[in-house]
Design a protein around this motif. Structure first.
Motif, PDB file in Angstrom:
ATOM      1  N   THR A  10      -0.683   4.518   0.163  1.00 53.21           N
ATOM      2  CA  THR A  10      -0.790   3.366   1.022  1.00 53.21           C
ATOM      3  C   THR A  10      -1.966   3.485   2.075  1.00 53.21           C
ATOM      4  OG1 THR A  10       1.720   3.245   1.314  1.00 53.21           O
ATOM      5  CG2 THR A  10       0.443   2.051   3.152  1.00 53.21           C
ATOM      6  N   LEU A  11      -2.361   4.803   2.624  1.00 50.57           N
ATOM      7  CA  LEU A  11      -3.401   4.939   3.507  1.00 50.57           C
ATOM      8  C   LEU A  11      -4.746   5.135   2.785  1.00 50.57           C
ATOM      9  CD1 LEU A  11      -1.474   7.331   6.023  1.00 50.57           C
ATOM     10  CD2 LEU A  11      -1.857   5.089   6.142  1.00 50.57           C
ATOM     11  N   ASN A  12      -4.913   5.826   1.711  1.00 49.18           N
ATOM     12  CA  ASN A  12      -6.121   5.945   0.954  1.00 49.18           C
ATOM     13  C   ASN A  12      -6.654   4.852   0.027  1.00 49.18           C
ATOM     14  OD1 ASN A  12      -6.407   8.450   2.382  1.00 49.18           O
ATOM     15  ND2 ASN A  12      -5.582   9.847   0.525  1.00 49.18           N
ATOM     16  N   GLY A  13      -5.703   4.104  -0.404  1.00 52.10           N
ATOM     17  CA  GLY A  13      -5.915   2.934  -1.078  1.00 52.10           C
ATOM     18  C   GLY A  13      -6.938   2.068  -0.639  1.00 52.10           C
ATOM     19  N   LEU A  45       1.152  -1.128   3.092  1.00 53.34           N
ATOM     20  CA  LEU A  45       2.254  -0.848   3.967  1.00 53.34           C
ATOM     21  C   LEU A  45       3.549  -1.538   3.995  1.00 53.34           C
ATOM     22  CD1 LEU A  45       2.680   1.595   6.268  1.00 53.34           C
ATOM     23  CD2 LEU A  45       1.700   0.036   7.840  1.00 53.34           C
ATOM     24  N   TRP A  46       3.391  -2.878   3.956  1.00 49.44           N
ATOM     25  CA  TRP A  46       4.379  -3.599   3.793  1.00 49.44           C
ATOM     26  C   TRP A  46       5.323  -3.456   2.403  1.00 49.44           C
ATOM     27  CZ3 TRP A  46       4.332  -8.752   1.051  1.00 49.44           C
ATOM     28  CH2 TRP A  46       5.518  -9.539   1.139  1.00 49.44           C
ATOM     29  N   LEU A  47       4.833  -3.053   1.597  1.00 47.96           N
ATOM     30  CA  LEU A  47       5.232  -2.958   0.187  1.00 47.96           C
ATOM     31  C   LEU A  47       5.894  -1.675   0.442  1.00 47.96           C
ATOM     32  CD1 LEU A  47       2.565  -4.102  -2.524  1.00 47.96           C
ATOM     33  CD2 LEU A  47       5.034  -5.109  -2.065  1.00 47.96           C
ATOM     34  N   ALA A  48       5.252  -0.586   0.732  1.00 48.43           N
ATOM     35  CA  ALA A  48       6.009   0.765   1.049  1.00 48.43           C
ATOM     36  C   ALA A  48       7.173   0.679   1.801  1.00 48.43           C
ATOM     37  CB  ALA A  48       4.738   1.805   1.421  1.00 48.43           C
ATOM     38  N   LEU A  49       7.230   0.074   2.935  1.00 42.98           N
ATOM     39  CA  LEU A  49       8.330   0.280   3.838  1.00 42.98           C
ATOM     40  C   LEU A  49       9.153  -0.726   3.141  1.00 42.98           C
ATOM     41  CD1 LEU A  49       6.699  -0.056   7.419  1.00 42.98           C
ATOM     42  CD2 LEU A  49       7.607   1.899   6.087  1.00 42.98           C
ATOM     43  N   GLY A  50       9.179  -1.863   2.643  1.00 48.41           N
ATOM     44  CA  GLY A  50      10.120  -2.664   2.080  1.00 48.41           C
ATOM     45  C   GLY A  50      10.806  -2.009   0.921  1.00 48.41           C
ATOM     46  N   GLY A  51       9.912  -1.583  -0.079  1.00 49.13           N
ATOM     47  CA  GLY A  51      10.546  -0.917  -1.154  1.00 49.13           C
ATOM     48  C   GLY A  51      11.097   0.553  -0.608  1.00 49.13           C
ATOM     49  N   PHE A 112       5.913   3.080  -6.797  1.00 51.59           N
ATOM     50  CA  PHE A 112       5.068   3.813  -5.649  1.00 51.59           C
ATOM     51  C   PHE A 112       3.836   4.199  -6.338  1.00 51.59           C
ATOM     52  CE2 PHE A 112       7.705   7.220  -7.163  1.00 51.59           C
ATOM     53  CZ  PHE A 112       6.969   8.269  -7.397  1.00 51.59           C
ATOM     54  N   ILE A 113       3.646   4.588  -7.442  1.00 48.42           N
ATOM     55  CA  ILE A 113       2.587   5.123  -8.039  1.00 48.42           C
ATOM     56  C   ILE A 113       1.188   4.104  -7.938  1.00 48.42           C
ATOM     57  CG2 ILE A 113       1.342   6.045 -10.094  1.00 48.42           C
ATOM     58  CD1 ILE A 113       4.031   7.455 -10.609  1.00 48.42           C
ATOM     59  N   LEU A 114       1.684   2.948  -8.020  1.00 41.17           N
ATOM     60  CA  LEU A 114       0.645   1.760  -8.234  1.00 41.17           C
ATOM     61  C   LEU A 114       0.012   1.448  -6.837  1.00 41.17           C
ATOM     62  CD1 LEU A 114       2.397  -0.899 -10.832  1.00 41.17           C
ATOM     63  CD2 LEU A 114       0.543   0.873 -11.121  1.00 41.17           C
ATOM     64  N   TYR A 115       0.623   1.856  -5.708  1.00 42.82           N
ATOM     65  CA  TYR A 115       0.336   1.722  -4.389  1.00 42.82           C
ATOM     66  C   TYR A 115      -1.394   1.891  -4.455  1.00 42.82           C
ATOM     67  CZ  TYR A 115       5.034   1.023  -3.115  1.00 42.82           C
ATOM     68  OH  TYR A 115       6.266   0.529  -3.013  1.00 42.82           O
ATOM     69  N   GLY A 116      -1.601   2.973  -5.035  1.00 38.90           N
ATOM     70  CA  GLY A 116      -3.088   3.572  -4.945  1.00 38.90           C
ATOM     71  C   GLY A 116      -4.248   2.897  -5.708  1.00 38.90           C
ATOM     72  N   SER A 117      -3.597   1.900  -6.523  1.00 32.75           N
ATOM     73  CA  SER A 117      -4.472   1.045  -7.123  1.00 32.75           C
ATOM     74  C   SER A 117      -4.357  -0.588  -6.701  1.00 32.75           C
ATOM     75  CB  SER A 117      -4.124   0.968  -8.674  1.00 32.75           C
ATOM     76  OG  SER A 117      -2.896   0.625  -8.796  1.00 32.75           O
TER      77      SER A 117
END
Length: 153
Positions: A10-13, A45-51, A112-117
């Protein structure tokens, strides 16, 4: 470990997206880069918190009991009776499962692995679109020392 990977992605992407824009796309202007960075940061961030919130509420444990299991030696039974036994035993589990396939629920099912891409891809896309709309950076105005695509040093 999952929480660590979610935070890293989420932060480094978006930061990776800004780096790639600076390295490969010198025509993108400052407005485009900031819009891409902020937009991709907010979306990931929205995807991470919602997921994470959706995953906590819908997790259902399967039963560990073996009381309903058939006591058969499957090597001595023909395939049709195996299929009948399996269908009769597990049909109640199959009918009870209700899967919500709405868009609002399926968007949070992204791994969650796809957040970085997703972060870099969205950052680059938004930066290119906003830079094209607001006027690209002229390549003549960019210092030659700032462009990283010249490898003949």
């Amino acid at each position: 470990m999952e929480i660590g990977l979610v935070m890293i992605g989420t932060l480094n992407g978006p930061l990776l997206g800004v780096f790639l824009i600076g390295f490969f796309l010198p025509n993108c202007n400052l407005k485009g880069v900031w819009t891409g960075f902020i937009g991709s940061s907010v979306l990931t961030l929205w995807l991470a918190l919602g997921g994470n919130a959706l995953q906590k509420g819908n997790s259902k444990m399967l039963p560990f009991s073996v009381e309903e299991c058939a006591h058969l030696n499957y090597s001595s039974v023909i395939n049709s009776s195996i299929q009948e036994t399996v269908n009769s035993t597990y049909s109640s589990y199959i009918e009870d499962t209700k899967v919500d396939t709405s868009f609002s629920n399926s968007i949070y099912q992204i791994s969650f692995i796809l957040y970085g891409s997703i972060g870099p891809a969205l950052c680059i896309f938004l930066a290119v679109v906003v830079s094209c709309v607001t006027g690209n950076q002229r390549i003549e105005e960019v210092s030659p020392n700032s462009i990283g695509t010249d490898f003949s040093v």
